[in-house]
Design a protein around this motif. Structure first.
Motif, PDB file in Angstrom:
ATOM      1  N   HIS A 109      55.893 -39.619 -22.645  1.00 40.94           N
ATOM      2  CA  HIS A 109      55.271 -38.174 -22.447  1.00 40.94           C
ATOM      3  C   HIS A 109      54.440 -37.547 -23.407  1.00 40.94           C
ATOM      4  N   HIS A 161      51.056 -34.718 -23.427  1.00 37.20           N
ATOM      5  CA  HIS A 161      49.733 -33.626 -22.614  1.00 37.20           C
ATOM      6  C   HIS A 161      48.452 -33.834 -23.480  1.00 37.20           C
ATOM      7  N   LYS A 172      53.317 -36.406 -11.829  1.00 39.05           N
ATOM      8  CA  LYS A 172      54.733 -35.617 -12.322  1.00 39.05           C
ATOM      9  C   LYS A 172      54.654 -34.254 -11.430  1.00 39.05           C
ATOM     10  N   HIS A 176      62.890 -35.434 -20.005  1.00 35.40           N
ATOM     11  CA  HIS A 176      63.749 -34.524 -20.529  1.00 35.40           C
ATOM     12  C   HIS A 176      64.826 -34.743 -20.957  1.00 35.40           C
ATOM     13  N   ASP A 204      56.631 -35.343 -25.811  1.00 37.91           N
ATOM     14  CA  ASP A 204      56.243 -34.337 -25.013  1.00 37.91           C
ATOM     15  C   ASP A 204      55.238 -33.695 -26.283  1.00 37.91           C
TER      16      ASP A 204
HETATM   17 ZN   LIG Z   1      55.837 -32.241 -20.728  1.00 37.43          ZN
END
Ligand SMILES: [Zn+2]
Length: 532
Positions: free
Chosen positions: A70, A72, A282, A366, A429
């Motif tokens: 995960h 970005h 997503k 998460h 993340d």
């Molecule tokens: Zn995220």
């Protein structure tokens, strides 16, 4: 014996293969981009020739390349060159860093990213008044590290025409002062009010951000990422792939509301190759705990009238999930609060019942605060818990203030999920947290919060073993993108993605794991990182 001699061989290593059939070895040979042999140093040396680069690991550990489930990726890449606010631990430091950064950029240029954390200075949200006087010539739009809250200065609010008369937005919050004027803080669905006027990056800037991201994660031992991003991200990845510039393998998810476009794209071009794969969507159920936008079954302990929010309605989520699943696409949905998690589990259960059995590998991202009665639902539904152990030792500093002690028991319940038979996929993340698997592994096995207030672990009963944590970043994440036949273990025939670490993580005190150093990262048989 491999048909052609190995291009690269690592000998005298402590090789943790992740392969239950042969958990440990001491050498690996690579031919081209695949693993040709896993065995003893003597066996591997016999296959080498003068054309083979032989690396003597001198007893260091070798593990399968880490797969961060995960990220970005482009935001992370852009963040590397923007103002750094993550560790600003006073109001004065926060203001000073923005002031100093503004002096390094042209008049009129936007200051973005930032990744600040108001918990660093006691929990007061910043306002535009803090920074207006030091940024008269630059619009500022800097986000909290969770990406669910951001601060605009007055120049940015003016550019976006956000003022006292701006209407509230469903699923979002415009924080206002006593006079009703925006303080500069926007949350979740209100964030695009300003976000949409931030100028787009140029393709050159995007390419540079991607290169910076790939280089950075390679230095952390990451060989594959699952990107939670946009169609534009995919275009940037395609460009790099066409130019032969990808050095990190990418599973590129696009927004759930665009599932029909993805179905068409998959029909036209397939699901990609070993460098760049598509087919995943997503979605979001709720916001984040730190922004008080996680959807909870009961109110927040420190905000008794507030149970958080849904950023999408359950009806929309059901419609998208059902349609995308019928089209054979892969669902990856963010759910943090116990109400959000239950809602998405219910949707997954319903869609599976309606659409019939299939290898679908639904994911919940998460899975941060699970109601105890929902922990046992993951395994039977085949839902993967895609979790970020570092968040536990980060949010663990203040989470009990927000949800109380009792609900804390279901927070990053790694042990309970494993015991209940769930598959865990681990990630960072990034930009929200550093893309550093060694920190994530440290977090999963120690649960020592970043402030060191819990030396024996925060809810220590949820600690997991070091090999469980390694599996989360390797086999678990490989399974979570349908790539377990190609990666996740060091086994003959699999992709030659591996990492050398300066010490054997299984043989050291857990609290020293984060002192370990990455000594080499190999992707597809190519060395992409070695320390200077
Ligand atoms: Zn995220």
């Amino acid at each position: 014996m491999p048909a052609s001699p190995p291009s690269l061989a690592v000998v005298n290593a402590r090789v943790w293969t992740g392969d239950p059939a042969r958990p440990w070895a001491d050498a690996v040979a690579i031919t081209g981009d695949r693993i040709a042999m896993v065995g003893s140093s003597a066996e591997v040396r016999k296959t080498t020739t003068s054309a083979t680069t032989v690396i003597d690991a001198r007893g260091m550990m070798v593990v399968p390349g880490f797969i961060d489930a995960h990220v970005h990726f482009l935001i992370g890449g852009f963040g590397l060159s923007s103002v750094q606010l993550r560790d600003a631990n006073t109001r004065a430091e926060f203001v000073k860093r923005i002031a100093e950064y503004s002096k390094t950029i042209p008049r009129g240029a936007w200051i973005t990213n930032g990744d600040w954390d108001h918990e660093q200075w006691g929990g007061e949200l910043p306002t535009r008044d803090w920074i207006d006087s030091v940024t008269p010539n630059n619009p500022v739009w800097v986000n909290r590290l969770d990406g669910h809250t951001a601060l605009a200065n007055s120049a940015a609010l003016r550019a976006a025409a956000v003022d006292a008369s701006t209407q509230e937005v469903a699923g979002g919050t415009i924080v206002r002062d006593a006079m009703g004027a925006p303080t500069g803080i926007l949350k979740d669905n209100a964030m695009p009010l300003v976000g949409k006027v931030v100028p787009d990056a140029t393709p050159e800037q995007e390419d540079r951000a991607l290169d910076a991201a790939m280089k950075f994660v390679a230095s952390k031992g990451v060989t594959s990422v699952h990107n939670m991003g946009t169609w534009n991200d995919l275009a940037v990845f395609d460009r790099a792939h066409d130019a032969g510039r990808l050095a990190t393998r990418i599973y590129a998810a696009v927004p759930i509301g665009t599932w029909e476009r993805l179905a068409d794209t998959v029909a036209a071009r397939g699901r990609g190759d070993r460098w760049l794969r598509i087919g995943a969507l997503k979605g979001f159920v709720d916001g984040s705990l730190g922004s008080h936008t996680a959807a909870m079954l009961e109110p927040f302990t420190d905000a008794p009238n507030d149970t958080g929010l849904f950023v999408n309605t359950p009806d929309d989520l059901y419609r998208w999930t059902s349609g995308a699943d019928k089209a054979g696409l892969h669902l990856i949905v963010h759910a943090i609060g116990d109400r959000a998690i239950r809602t998405q589990l219910d949707i997954y259960e319903r869609v599976e019942r309606e659409n019939g059995p299939r290898d679908r590998r639904f994911r919940i991202e998460h899975a941060q605060h699970i109601a105890p009665s929902d922990i046992g639902r993951f395994a039977p539904l085949g839902v993967i818990a895609s979790m970020q152990p570092y968040h536990a030792i980060d949010d663990g500093r203040w989470a009990e203030k927000v949800i109380g002690h009792e609900r804390g028991k279901g927070t990053y319940a790694l042990r309970s999920l494993l015991d209940a038979g769930a598959t865990l996929a681990f990630g960072s993340d990034w930009f929200v947290a550093p893309p550093t698997p060694l920190e994530g592994i440290y977090a999963a096995v120690t649960r020592r919060t970043l402030d060191d207030a819990n030396p024996r672990g925060w809810y220590p009963e949820q600690k997991i073993g070091i090999e469980d944590a390694l599996r989360g970043y390797t086999t678990g994440s490989a399974f979570a993108s349908f790539e377990e036949n190609d990666k996740g273990t060091l086994t003959r025939g699999k992709l030659a993605d591996l990492v050398m670490i300066d010490r054997d993580l299984t043989a050291i005190a857990p609290e020293t794991i984060r002192e370990a150093r990455i000594m080499m990262t190999v992707v597809g048989g190519q060395i992409v990182y070695r320390p200077e």
